[in-house]
Write a protein that holds these residues in place. Structure first.
Motif, PDB file in Angstrom:
ATOM      1  N   LEU A   1       0.843  -1.193   0.000  1.00 28.91           N
ATOM      2  CA  LEU A   1       0.000   0.000   0.000  1.00 28.91           C
ATOM      3  C   LEU A   1       0.878   1.242   0.000  1.00 28.91           C
ATOM      4  CD1 LEU A   1      -2.815  -0.898   2.572  1.00 28.91           C
ATOM      5  CD2 LEU A   1      -2.780  -1.229   0.089  1.00 28.91           C
ATOM      6  N   GLN A   2       0.279   2.363  -0.383  1.00 29.13           N
ATOM      7  CA  GLN A   2       0.964   3.650  -0.347  1.00 29.13           C
ATOM      8  C   GLN A   2       0.297   4.540   0.694  1.00 29.13           C
ATOM      9  OE1 GLN A   2       1.325   5.287  -4.302  1.00 29.13           O
ATOM     10  NE2 GLN A   2       2.056   3.368  -5.163  1.00 29.13           N
ATOM     11  N   ALA A   3       0.966   5.637   1.021  1.00 26.05           N
ATOM     12  CA  ALA A   3       0.471   6.508   2.091  1.00 26.05           C
ATOM     13  C   ALA A   3      -0.965   6.948   1.848  1.00 26.05           C
ATOM     14  CB  ALA A   3       1.393   7.719   2.237  1.00 26.05           C
ATOM     15  N   ARG A   4      -1.308   7.241   0.608  1.00 26.09           N
ATOM     16  CA  ARG A   4      -2.668   7.713   0.326  1.00 26.09           C
ATOM     17  C   ARG A   4      -3.715   6.643   0.606  1.00 26.09           C
ATOM     18  NH1 ARG A   4      -0.451   7.063  -4.924  1.00 26.09           N
ATOM     19  NH2 ARG A   4      -1.411   5.338  -6.109  1.00 26.09           N
ATOM     20  N   ASP A   5      -3.294   5.375   0.615  1.00 28.00           N
ATOM     21  CA  ASP A   5      -4.230   4.289   0.859  1.00 28.00           C
ATOM     22  C   ASP A   5      -4.662   4.202   2.316  1.00 28.00           C
ATOM     23  OD1 ASP A   5      -4.153   3.326  -1.829  1.00 28.00           O
ATOM     24  OD2 ASP A   5      -2.223   2.379  -1.391  1.00 28.00           O
ATOM     25  N   ILE A   6      -3.841   4.704   3.231  1.00 21.04           N
ATOM     26  CA  ILE A   6      -4.175   4.589   4.648  1.00 21.04           C
ATOM     27  C   ILE A   6      -4.453   5.930   5.309  1.00 21.04           C
ATOM     28  CG2 ILE A   6      -2.792   2.482   4.834  1.00 21.04           C
ATOM     29  CD1 ILE A   6      -0.705   4.094   6.339  1.00 21.04           C
ATOM     30  N   SER A   7      -4.176   7.025   4.613  1.00 25.72           N
ATOM     31  CA  SER A   7      -4.415   8.339   5.199  1.00 25.72           C
ATOM     32  C   SER A   7      -5.906   8.599   5.302  1.00 25.72           C
ATOM     33  CB  SER A   7      -3.751   9.435   4.359  1.00 25.72           C
ATOM     34  OG  SER A   7      -2.339   9.301   4.391  1.00 25.72           O
ATOM     35  N   ALA A   8      -6.319   9.087   6.455  1.00 25.47           N
ATOM     36  CA  ALA A   8      -7.720   9.431   6.695  1.00 25.47           C
ATOM     37  C   ALA A   8      -7.837  10.935   6.901  1.00 25.47           C
ATOM     38  CB  ALA A   8      -8.245   8.686   7.920  1.00 25.47           C
TER      39      ALA A   8
ATOM     40  N   VAL B   1      -8.105  -0.842  11.184  1.00 23.56           N
ATOM     41  CA  VAL B   1      -7.284  -2.033  11.001  1.00 23.56           C
ATOM     42  C   VAL B   1      -7.857  -2.895   9.880  1.00 23.56           C
ATOM     43  CG1 VAL B   1      -6.530  -4.194  12.083  1.00 23.56           C
ATOM     44  CG2 VAL B   1      -6.431  -2.045  13.372  1.00 23.56           C
ATOM     45  N   THR B   2      -9.164  -3.117   9.913  1.00 26.16           N
ATOM     46  CA  THR B   2      -9.804  -3.949   8.886  1.00 26.16           C
ATOM     47  C   THR B   2      -9.710  -3.308   7.514  1.00 26.16           C
ATOM     48  OG1 THR B   2     -11.349  -4.888  10.496  1.00 26.16           O
ATOM     49  CG2 THR B   2     -11.966  -5.027   8.171  1.00 26.16           C
ATOM     50  N   ASN B   3      -9.931  -1.992   7.447  1.00 26.52           N
ATOM     51  CA  ASN B   3      -9.906  -1.288   6.165  1.00 26.52           C
ATOM     52  C   ASN B   3      -8.529  -1.374   5.516  1.00 26.52           C
ATOM     53  OD1 ASN B   3      -9.394   1.644   4.725  1.00 26.52           O
ATOM     54  ND2 ASN B   3     -11.443   0.858   4.344  1.00 26.52           N
ATOM     55  N   VAL B   4      -7.478  -1.120   6.292  1.00 21.78           N
ATOM     56  CA  VAL B   4      -6.120  -1.196   5.761  1.00 21.78           C
ATOM     57  C   VAL B   4      -5.805  -2.631   5.346  1.00 21.78           C
ATOM     58  CG1 VAL B   4      -3.662  -0.953   6.315  1.00 21.78           C
ATOM     59  CG2 VAL B   4      -5.289   0.794   7.066  1.00 21.78           C
ATOM     60  N   GLY B   5      -6.195  -3.589   6.171  1.00 21.49           N
ATOM     61  CA  GLY B   5      -5.942  -4.985   5.844  1.00 21.49           C
ATOM     62  C   GLY B   5      -6.637  -5.425   4.571  1.00 21.49           C
ATOM     63  N   GLN B   6      -7.893  -5.028   4.388  1.00 20.29           N
ATOM     64  CA  GLN B   6      -8.617  -5.411   3.180  1.00 20.29           C
ATOM     65  C   GLN B   6      -7.987  -4.808   1.931  1.00 20.29           C
ATOM     66  OE1 GLN B   6     -12.628  -4.224   4.372  1.00 20.29           O
ATOM     67  NE2 GLN B   6     -13.226  -6.380   4.497  1.00 20.29           N
ATOM     68  N   LYS B   7      -7.522  -3.568   2.034  1.00 22.56           N
ATOM     69  CA  LYS B   7      -6.862  -2.942   0.887  1.00 22.56           C
ATOM     70  C   LYS B   7      -5.588  -3.696   0.518  1.00 22.56           C
ATOM     71  CE  LYS B   7      -8.582   1.784   1.503  1.00 22.56           C
ATOM     72  NZ  LYS B   7      -8.213   3.186   1.826  1.00 22.56           N
TER      73      LYS B   7
ATOM     74  N   GLY C   1       9.889 -10.839  -0.648  1.00 21.76           N
ATOM     75  CA  GLY C   1       8.822 -10.055  -0.044  1.00 21.76           C
ATOM     76  C   GLY C   1       9.171  -8.587  -0.053  1.00 21.76           C
ATOM     77  N   ALA C   2       8.559  -7.838   0.848  1.00 23.25           N
ATOM     78  CA  ALA C   2       8.816  -6.398   0.925  1.00 23.25           C
ATOM     79  C   ALA C   2       8.275  -5.873   2.243  1.00 23.25           C
ATOM     80  CB  ALA C   2       8.160  -5.671  -0.246  1.00 23.25           C
ATOM     81  N   GLU C   3       8.746  -4.703   2.635  1.00 20.38           N
ATOM     82  CA  GLU C   3       8.236  -4.049   3.832  1.00 20.38           C
ATOM     83  C   GLU C   3       8.273  -2.544   3.660  1.00 20.38           C
ATOM     84  OE1 GLU C   3      10.619  -5.070   7.221  1.00 20.38           O
ATOM     85  OE2 GLU C   3      12.490  -4.447   6.278  1.00 20.38           O
ATOM     86  N   VAL C   4       7.408  -1.868   4.405  1.00 21.91           N
ATOM     87  CA  VAL C   4       7.347  -0.417   4.341  1.00 21.91           C
ATOM     88  C   VAL C   4       6.805   0.113   5.661  1.00 21.91           C
ATOM     89  CG1 VAL C   4       4.993  -0.304   3.402  1.00 21.91           C
ATOM     90  CG2 VAL C   4       6.615   1.556   2.904  1.00 21.91           C
ATOM     91  N   LEU C   5       7.186   1.335   5.992  1.00 20.62           N
ATOM     92  CA  LEU C   5       6.738   1.995   7.220  1.00 20.62           C
ATOM     93  C   LEU C   5       6.074   3.313   6.873  1.00 20.62           C
ATOM     94  CD1 LEU C   5       6.806   2.193  10.402  1.00 20.62           C
ATOM     95  CD2 LEU C   5       8.910   3.519  10.088  1.00 20.62           C
ATOM     96  N   PHE C   6       4.932   3.567   7.509  1.00 20.41           N
ATOM     97  CA  PHE C   6       4.218   4.835   7.376  1.00 20.41           C
ATOM     98  C   PHE C   6       4.152   5.487   8.760  1.00 20.41           C
ATOM     99  CE2 PHE C   6       2.394   1.701   4.491  1.00 20.41           C
ATOM    100  CZ  PHE C   6       2.443   2.340   3.259  1.00 20.41           C
ATOM    101  N   VAL C   7       4.374   6.795   8.820  1.00 19.86           N
ATOM    102  CA  VAL C   7       4.266   7.537  10.082  1.00 19.86           C
ATOM    103  C   VAL C   7       3.390   8.749   9.831  1.00 19.86           C
ATOM    104  CG1 VAL C   7       5.519   8.752  11.910  1.00 19.86           C
ATOM    105  CG2 VAL C   7       6.568   6.772  10.782  1.00 19.86           C
ATOM    106  N   ASN C   8       2.475   9.034  10.776  1.00 15.65           N
ATOM    107  CA  ASN C   8       1.621  10.199  10.559  1.00 15.65           C
ATOM    108  C   ASN C   8       2.412  11.486  10.788  1.00 15.65           C
ATOM    109  OD1 ASN C   8       1.771  10.188  13.374  1.00 15.65           O
ATOM    110  ND2 ASN C   8      -0.386  10.713  13.655  1.00 15.65           N
TER     111      ASN C   8
END
Length: 199
Positions: A56-63, A181-187, A82-89
């Motif tokens: 996912l990208q930042a825009r996918d989880i930003s509310a 949590v569910t919304n981010v997971g489903q995306k 695989g891959a990993e990424v970190l998002f911080v508000n």
């Protein structure tokens, strides 16, 4: 205040109980994970999957009112596919980390999930695990970090032959909402379902 320094990309391995204070090279592999691609005489090896494009990208989880900024993703952490990424508000009070790990085949999913869940005690003092509608075997474990400095919620699931771990960190007493949590997971599950090659 949660800072990016304390929520570095190595936190993405918390779900499997891995010691994030150690170099990535010392992190053991999850069950069913292969860092190599094999070939046969009758079928050529498939091209390796670029899992960074499935994150996912930042825009996918930003509310609304809570925008996140992503750090550059890491491909094949610890030489695992695989891959990993970190998002911080923007206020640096919340963080979301996503780890995707390729499994040898979907049949390895249950054992990989079980081991990941068993290792969570090293990252979170959890309450009872809750089932989730996300992916296959979706499970959410929530609580506080062992030192009590932050709230931690971890969503584990598999999609095809990929294990996904999404960790949500926040201030103590302010855990991530269940809907978030569910919304981010489903995306993330949809991104994997659409983006992974057909077996």
């Amino acid at each position: 205040m949660i800072t990016a320094a304390t929520l570095g990309l190595t936190s993405c391995d918390n779900e499997s109980g891995l010691d994030t204070s150690k170099p990535a090279a010392s992190i053991p592999a999850l069950p069913g994970v292969s860092a190599t691609t094999t070939t046969t005489k009758t079928k050529p090896a498939s091209a390796p999957v670029d899992y960074t494009r499935l994150l996912l990208q930042a825009r996918d989880i930003s509310a609304t009112g809570d925008a996140y900024v992503d750090q550059p993703p890491t491909a094949n952490p610890d030489s695992r596919p695989g891959a990993e990424v970190l998002f911080v508000n923007e206020e640096q009070t919340k963080a979301v980390s996503i780890l995707l790990v390729a499994l040898d085949n979907p049949a390895d999913g249950p054992s990989a999930l079980a081991e990941a869940q068993a290792g969570l005690k090293k990252a979170v003092t959890p309450g009872p695990p809750q089932s989730s509608i996300v992916g296959t075997g979706g499970t959410v474990v929530a609580g506080n970090s062992p030192d009590g400095t932050k709230s931690v919620s971890v969503l584990l699931f598999t999609e095809g032959s990929t294990l996904a771990r999404i960790e949500f960190d926040g201030l103590p007493g302010q855990p991530a909402g269940a809907d978030f949590v569910t919304n981010v997971g489903q995306k993330q599950a949809i991104a994997l379902r659409v983006g992974l090659p057909t077996p």
